[in-house]
Design a protein around this motif. Structure first.
Motif, PDB file in Angstrom:
ATOM      1  N   CYS A  61     -18.441 -17.661 -12.864  1.00 58.43           N
ATOM      2  CA  CYS A  61     -18.168 -18.990 -12.332  1.00 58.43           C
ATOM      3  C   CYS A  61     -19.270 -19.964 -12.754  1.00 58.43           C
ATOM      4  O   CYS A  61     -18.990 -21.085 -13.194  1.00 58.43           O
ATOM      5  N   ALA A  62     -20.516 -19.543 -12.622  1.00 62.16           N
ATOM      6  CA  ALA A  62     -21.637 -20.399 -13.023  1.00 62.16           C
ATOM      7  C   ALA A  62     -21.586 -20.685 -14.524  1.00 62.16           C
ATOM      8  O   ALA A  62     -21.848 -21.806 -14.964  1.00 62.16           O
ATOM      9  N   TRP A  63     -21.226 -19.675 -15.312  1.00 57.78           N
ATOM     10  CA  TRP A  63     -21.094 -19.841 -16.763  1.00 57.78           C
ATOM     11  C   TRP A  63     -19.980 -20.840 -17.068  1.00 57.78           C
ATOM     12  O   TRP A  63     -20.131 -21.723 -17.918  1.00 57.78           O
ATOM     13  N   ALA A  64     -18.864 -20.731 -16.368  1.00 57.29           N
ATOM     14  CA  ALA A  64     -17.755 -21.664 -16.564  1.00 57.29           C
ATOM     15  C   ALA A  64     -18.179 -23.088 -16.206  1.00 57.29           C
ATOM     16  O   ALA A  64     -17.786 -24.047 -16.888  1.00 57.29           O
ATOM     17  N   GLN A  65     -18.992 -23.246 -15.168  1.00 57.54           N
ATOM     18  CA  GLN A  65     -19.482 -24.577 -14.794  1.00 57.54           C
ATOM     19  C   GLN A  65     -20.343 -25.170 -15.898  1.00 57.54           C
ATOM     20  O   GLN A  65     -20.232 -26.355 -16.213  1.00 57.54           O
ATOM     21  N   VAL A  66     -21.188 -24.357 -16.503  1.00 58.20           N
ATOM     22  CA  VAL A  66     -22.012 -24.824 -17.622  1.00 58.20           C
ATOM     23  C   VAL A  66     -21.117 -25.252 -18.788  1.00 58.20           C
ATOM     24  O   VAL A  66     -21.320 -26.312 -19.391  1.00 58.20           O
TER      25      VAL A  66
END
Length: 128
Positions: A61-66
């Motif tokens: 999820c954090a990677w997708a936000q980036v």
């Protein structure tokens, strides 16, 4: 043990695979919070490699936000799709759905500018 602290996380022959991936994921999160998105992306890629592609939903999820912040909408939506279609539910699913919807909306806007109205509609329907 305390020796783990001094080990190079890239050397997965010494560090357990899961611990190495988590270490890279935490480093990526630090870069993300500092606004260093390119460095965060590289660290997330290393985390994925170190964990044989088995990252936690929160790390994905954090990677997708980036990726969303970098304008990599296709990649962000794809990561979110994998999390949402995994068959498991977690508290992070609402945030993942929001990120995917944001990515799909941005993709739909691009589609309109390029005259791809059918694809635009498809992205909007999926985002809803």
């Amino acid at each position: 043990s305390h020796e783990m602290f001094y080990l190079d996380p890239r050397n997965t022959s010494i560090v357990p695979v899961r611990a190495s991936g988590e270490t890279w994921g935490e480093l990526a999160n630090c870069y993300r919070r500092l606004g260093k998105y390119s460095a965060a992306t590289r660290a997330y890629e290393e985390a994925s490699i170190a964990s044989d592609g088995c990252l936690s939903p929160s790390t994905c999820c954090a990677w997708a936000q980036v990726q969303l912040d970098l304008g990599l909408y296709d990649e962000a939506a794809e990561k979110c799709d994998v999390i949402l279609s995994s068959g498991t539910t977690s508290p992070i699913h609402q945030l993942v759905a929001y990120i995917e919807s944001e990515a799909l909306l941005a993709m739909a806007k691009q589609d309109v500018q390029e005259g791809k109205f059918g694809l635009c509609l498809s992205h909007l329907q999926k985002g809803i």
